[in-house]
Design a protein around this motif. Sequence first.
Motif, PDB file in Angstrom:
ATOM      1  N   ARG A 171      -1.132 -10.173 -12.692  1.00  0.00           N
ATOM      2  CA  ARG A 171      -1.995  -8.993 -12.558  1.00  0.00           C
ATOM      3  C   ARG A 171      -2.427  -8.506 -13.936  1.00  0.00           C
ATOM      4  NH1 ARG A 171       0.796  -4.507 -10.052  1.00  0.00           N
ATOM      5  NH2 ARG A 171      -1.253  -3.589  -9.703  1.00  0.00           N
ATOM      6  N   ALA A 172      -1.498  -8.515 -14.889  1.00  0.00           N
ATOM      7  CA  ALA A 172      -1.829  -8.077 -16.248  1.00  0.00           C
ATOM      8  C   ALA A 172      -2.842  -9.015 -16.894  1.00  0.00           C
ATOM      9  CB  ALA A 172      -0.559  -8.005 -17.092  1.00  0.00           C
ATOM     10  N   ARG A 173      -2.811 -10.273 -16.524  1.00  0.00           N
ATOM     11  CA  ARG A 173      -3.744 -11.257 -17.077  1.00  0.00           C
ATOM     12  C   ARG A 173      -5.063 -11.303 -16.310  1.00  0.00           C
ATOM     13  NH1 ARG A 173      -1.341 -16.993 -17.818  1.00  0.00           N
ATOM     14  NH2 ARG A 173      -2.932 -17.065 -19.454  1.00  0.00           N
ATOM     15  N   GLY A 174      -5.102 -10.620 -15.160  1.00  0.00           N
ATOM     16  CA  GLY A 174      -6.321 -10.613 -14.359  1.00  0.00           C
ATOM     17  C   GLY A 174      -6.491 -11.820 -13.471  1.00  0.00           C
ATOM     18  N   THR A 175      -5.407 -12.543 -13.197  1.00  0.00           N
ATOM     19  CA  THR A 175      -5.498 -13.747 -12.368  1.00  0.00           C
ATOM     20  C   THR A 175      -4.953 -13.540 -10.965  1.00  0.00           C
ATOM     21  OG1 THR A 175      -3.367 -14.560 -13.208  1.00  0.00           O
ATOM     22  CG2 THR A 175      -5.371 -15.246 -14.389  1.00  0.00           C
ATOM     23  N   PHE A 176      -4.450 -12.352 -10.669  1.00  0.00           N
ATOM     24  CA  PHE A 176      -3.964 -12.043  -9.329  1.00  0.00           C
ATOM     25  C   PHE A 176      -4.223 -10.572  -9.038  1.00  0.00           C
ATOM     26  CE2 PHE A 176      -0.483 -10.564  -6.479  1.00  0.00           C
ATOM     27  CZ  PHE A 176      -0.822 -11.307  -5.353  1.00  0.00           C
ATOM     28  N   ALA A 177      -4.714 -10.304  -7.834  1.00  0.00           N
ATOM     29  CA  ALA A 177      -4.960  -8.931  -7.385  1.00  0.00           C
ATOM     30  C   ALA A 177      -4.541  -8.825  -5.932  1.00  0.00           C
ATOM     31  CB  ALA A 177      -6.433  -8.554  -7.542  1.00  0.00           C
ATOM     32  N   PRO A 178      -3.512  -8.049  -5.614  1.00  0.00           N
ATOM     33  CA  PRO A 178      -3.049  -7.941  -4.225  1.00  0.00           C
ATOM     34  C   PRO A 178      -4.146  -7.406  -3.313  1.00  0.00           C
ATOM     35  CG  PRO A 178      -1.482  -6.938  -5.748  1.00  0.00           C
ATOM     36  CD  PRO A 178      -2.714  -7.214  -6.533  1.00  0.00           C
ATOM     37  N   TRP A 181      10.321  -8.327   0.612  1.00  0.00           N
ATOM     38  CA  TRP A 181       9.317  -8.074   1.643  1.00  0.00           C
ATOM     39  C   TRP A 181       7.959  -8.337   1.031  1.00  0.00           C
ATOM     40  CZ3 TRP A 181      10.524  -7.258   6.668  1.00  0.00           C
ATOM     41  CH2 TRP A 181      11.882  -7.008   6.934  1.00  0.00           C
ATOM     42  N   VAL A 182       7.138  -9.101   1.748  1.00  0.00           N
ATOM     43  CA  VAL A 182       5.878  -9.568   1.176  1.00  0.00           C
ATOM     44  C   VAL A 182       4.727  -9.286   2.130  1.00  0.00           C
ATOM     45  CG1 VAL A 182       7.099 -11.399  -0.065  1.00  0.00           C
ATOM     46  CG2 VAL A 182       6.046 -11.902   2.150  1.00  0.00           C
ATOM     47  N   SER A 183       3.530  -9.318   1.560  1.00  0.00           N
ATOM     48  CA  SER A 183       2.314  -9.202   2.353  1.00  0.00           C
ATOM     49  C   SER A 183       1.999 -10.546   2.996  1.00  0.00           C
ATOM     50  CB  SER A 183       1.148  -8.760   1.467  1.00  0.00           C
ATOM     51  OG  SER A 183      -0.083  -8.904   2.147  1.00  0.00           O
ATOM     52  N   LYS A 184       1.736 -10.534   4.291  1.00  0.00           N
ATOM     53  CA  LYS A 184       1.355 -11.776   4.963  1.00  0.00           C
ATOM     54  C   LYS A 184      -0.017 -12.261   4.509  1.00  0.00           C
ATOM     55  CE  LYS A 184       4.003 -11.292   9.265  1.00  0.00           C
ATOM     56  NZ  LYS A 184       3.919 -11.241  10.745  1.00  0.00           N
ATOM     57  N   ALA A 185      -0.830 -11.357   3.961  1.00  0.00           N
ATOM     58  CA  ALA A 185      -2.186 -11.728   3.562  1.00  0.00           C
ATOM     59  C   ALA A 185      -2.206 -12.664   2.370  1.00  0.00           C
ATOM     60  CB  ALA A 185      -3.002 -10.471   3.261  1.00  0.00           C
ATOM     61  N   ASP A 186      -1.386 -12.356   1.356  1.00  0.00           N
ATOM     62  CA  ASP A 186      -1.458 -13.137   0.116  1.00  0.00           C
ATOM     63  C   ASP A 186      -0.114 -13.333  -0.569  1.00  0.00           C
ATOM     64  OD1 ASP A 186      -1.009 -10.557  -0.697  1.00  0.00           O
ATOM     65  OD2 ASP A 186      -2.849 -10.359  -1.879  1.00  0.00           O
ATOM     66  N   GLY A 187       0.976 -12.954   0.085  1.00  0.00           N
ATOM     67  CA  GLY A 187       2.293 -13.148  -0.514  1.00  0.00           C
ATOM     68  C   GLY A 187       2.667 -12.141  -1.569  1.00  0.00           C
ATOM     69  N   ALA A 188       1.877 -11.079  -1.737  1.00  0.00           N
ATOM     70  CA  ALA A 188       2.216 -10.048  -2.721  1.00  0.00           C
ATOM     71  C   ALA A 188       3.580  -9.445  -2.392  1.00  0.00           C
ATOM     72  CB  ALA A 188       1.147  -8.956  -2.738  1.00  0.00           C
ATOM     73  N   VAL A 189       4.431  -9.316  -3.417  1.00  0.00           N
ATOM     74  CA  VAL A 189       5.799  -8.856  -3.225  1.00  0.00           C
ATOM     75  C   VAL A 189       5.878  -7.338  -3.415  1.00  0.00           C
ATOM     76  CG1 VAL A 189       8.160  -9.013  -4.096  1.00  0.00           C
ATOM     77  CG2 VAL A 189       6.741 -11.059  -3.972  1.00  0.00           C
ATOM     78  N   PHE A 190       6.535  -6.676  -2.471  1.00  0.00           N
ATOM     79  CA  PHE A 190       6.807  -5.249  -2.596  1.00  0.00           C
ATOM     80  C   PHE A 190       8.199  -5.056  -3.195  1.00  0.00           C
ATOM     81  CE2 PHE A 190       4.237  -5.855   1.322  1.00  0.00           C
ATOM     82  CZ  PHE A 190       3.082  -5.199   0.929  1.00  0.00           C
ATOM     83  N   PRO A 191       8.401  -4.016  -4.010  1.00  0.00           N
ATOM     84  CA  PRO A 191       9.736  -3.782  -4.562  1.00  0.00           C
ATOM     85  C   PRO A 191      10.726  -3.297  -3.514  1.00  0.00           C
ATOM     86  CG  PRO A 191       8.262  -2.006  -5.165  1.00  0.00           C
ATOM     87  CD  PRO A 191       7.414  -3.064  -4.519  1.00  0.00           C
ATOM     88  N   ALA A 192      10.221  -2.759  -2.405  1.00  0.00           N
ATOM     89  CA  ALA A 192      11.064  -2.326  -1.291  1.00  0.00           C
ATOM     90  C   ALA A 192      10.267  -2.515  -0.012  1.00  0.00           C
ATOM     91  CB  ALA A 192      11.480  -0.873  -1.461  1.00  0.00           C
ATOM     92  N   CYS A 193      10.958  -2.613   1.083  1.00  0.00           N
ATOM     93  CA  CYS A 193      10.281  -2.777   2.362  1.00  0.00           C
ATOM     94  C   CYS A 193       9.354  -1.594   2.618  1.00  0.00           C
ATOM     95  CB  CYS A 193      11.312  -2.870   3.485  1.00  0.00           C
ATOM     96  SG  CYS A 193      10.590  -3.070   5.128  1.00  0.00           S
ATOM     97  N   PRO A 194       8.082  -1.839   2.936  1.00  0.00           N
ATOM     98  CA  PRO A 194       7.190  -0.725   3.262  1.00  0.00           C
ATOM     99  C   PRO A 194       7.808   0.159   4.346  1.00  0.00           C
ATOM    100  CG  PRO A 194       5.945  -2.757   3.077  1.00  0.00           C
ATOM    101  CD  PRO A 194       7.395  -3.142   3.009  1.00  0.00           C
ATOM    102  N   GLY A 195       7.710   1.471   4.130  1.00  0.00           N
ATOM    103  CA  GLY A 195       8.310   2.407   5.061  1.00  0.00           C
ATOM    104  C   GLY A 195       9.621   2.986   4.583  1.00  0.00           C
ATOM    105  N   THR A 196      10.223   2.419   3.510  1.00  0.00           N
ATOM    106  CA  THR A 196      11.469   2.974   2.980  1.00  0.00           C
ATOM    107  C   THR A 196      11.198   4.019   1.904  1.00  0.00           C
ATOM    108  OG1 THR A 196      11.615   1.088   1.457  1.00  0.00           O
ATOM    109  CG2 THR A 196      12.863   0.943   3.501  1.00  0.00           C
ATOM    110  N   ILE A 197      10.431   3.653   0.901  1.00  0.00           N
ATOM    111  CA  ILE A 197      10.054   4.604  -0.148  1.00  0.00           C
ATOM    112  C   ILE A 197       8.747   5.296   0.216  1.00  0.00           C
ATOM    113  CG2 ILE A 197       9.489   4.884  -2.598  1.00  0.00           C
ATOM    114  CD1 ILE A 197      12.354   4.073  -2.100  1.00  0.00           C
ATOM    115  N   ALA A 198       7.795   4.535   0.669  1.00  0.00           N
ATOM    116  CA  ALA A 198       6.474   5.059   1.052  1.00  0.00           C
ATOM    117  C   ALA A 198       5.811   4.039   1.960  1.00  0.00           C
ATOM    118  CB  ALA A 198       5.619   5.335  -0.188  1.00  0.00           C
ATOM    119  N   GLY A 199       4.697   4.437   2.554  1.00  0.00           N
ATOM    120  CA  GLY A 199       3.962   3.534   3.411  1.00  0.00           C
ATOM    121  C   GLY A 199       4.587   3.412   4.793  1.00  0.00           C
TER     122      GLY A 199
END
Length: 346
Positions: free
Chosen positions: A104-111, A171-189
């Motif tokens: 993401r920092a290099r601009g080669t991946f965007a969730p 826990w990851v996004s089924k769309a593109d494999g983006a990794v979440f630091p926590a399962c959505p719904g625990t901290i937010a979302g």
Amino acid sequence: MSPYSGLPPRHFWSRAVSRDYQPRDIADAPEPLIKPDDKVISAGSCFAANLVPYLEAAGLTYLYTERRHAMFSHLPPENYSYDKFSAGYGNVYTVRQMLQLVRRARGTFAPQEDRWHIDGKVVDPVRPGLRYAARSNREFTVLTRRHLRAVKVALKQCTVFIFTLGLTEAWVSKADGAVFPACPGTIAGTFDPERHAFHNFTIDEVRDDLDALVAEFREINPNARIILTVSPVPLVATATNRHVVAATTYSKAVLRVAAEHATRHPNVVYFPAYEIVTSSAAPESFFEPDRRNVSKAAVDTVMEAFLSRCQTTNAIRPAVAVAPDTTSLSARIAEYECEEAAQDAG
């Protein structure tokens, strides 16, 4: 004569552990891990945040490229260690999450799932616990771009990168494999089984991700040294069908093997924080009564061993490198600054 004849005492359990045991002797460092003129950045799991005050107290330079503006210094600090690392990425639990941050920092991946709209705020799924979330899409875009620039500057300017491997479960996004630091719904979302999935990384995946991480980091910064560690903190919960103890053993074994594999790369070394805390030679006091949180005595021992392999400018006692109190340092980090802990709803 046998191949074992004449080997030094550290090669034998009876002489290196059963008697005359010194945790610092576990560390293999052909040259100093950190030198006085180095600029250090770090990333990793909750345990990784422990080392920063020790390094600074030892007179070593910890590089910050993203700090809050002075006009906001009167406000409470950020949650979840976002202020404690070199840039505001907070805890990074898996190798895949770190690899994606670099990309993401290099601009080669965007969730694809790059923001959540919650109660008038725009929340970053990769930093869901930010206390000061954006209030509009435009503000979110500006703040995220600034954050990723700060990450890239940190990667480019450092001379030492310390990365603590923490988990294989994610826990990851089924769309593109983006990794979440926590399962959505625990901290937010909100957790959505149509969009979110559990994944437990295999040894092949972690090894390949770590190889890719080293390679991509080298493209940004060819000469910096990389120090790998494995967090000794067990999983707070597992989403597998295993007992949490068995799941922890799997996770740490995979990470330890992957870290060893990565040391074949030039200027990549492993520091045995995990072994110092969890080996059978470690005292029971290295863990708090909950048998999960690492005690301050254990962190002191790890950092004493680590600093003994560095060239430091200050002669310090590691025990006073952090504010002394009666509360476990690791327990406070887990309670207040660790997304993973939020997954224990019990």
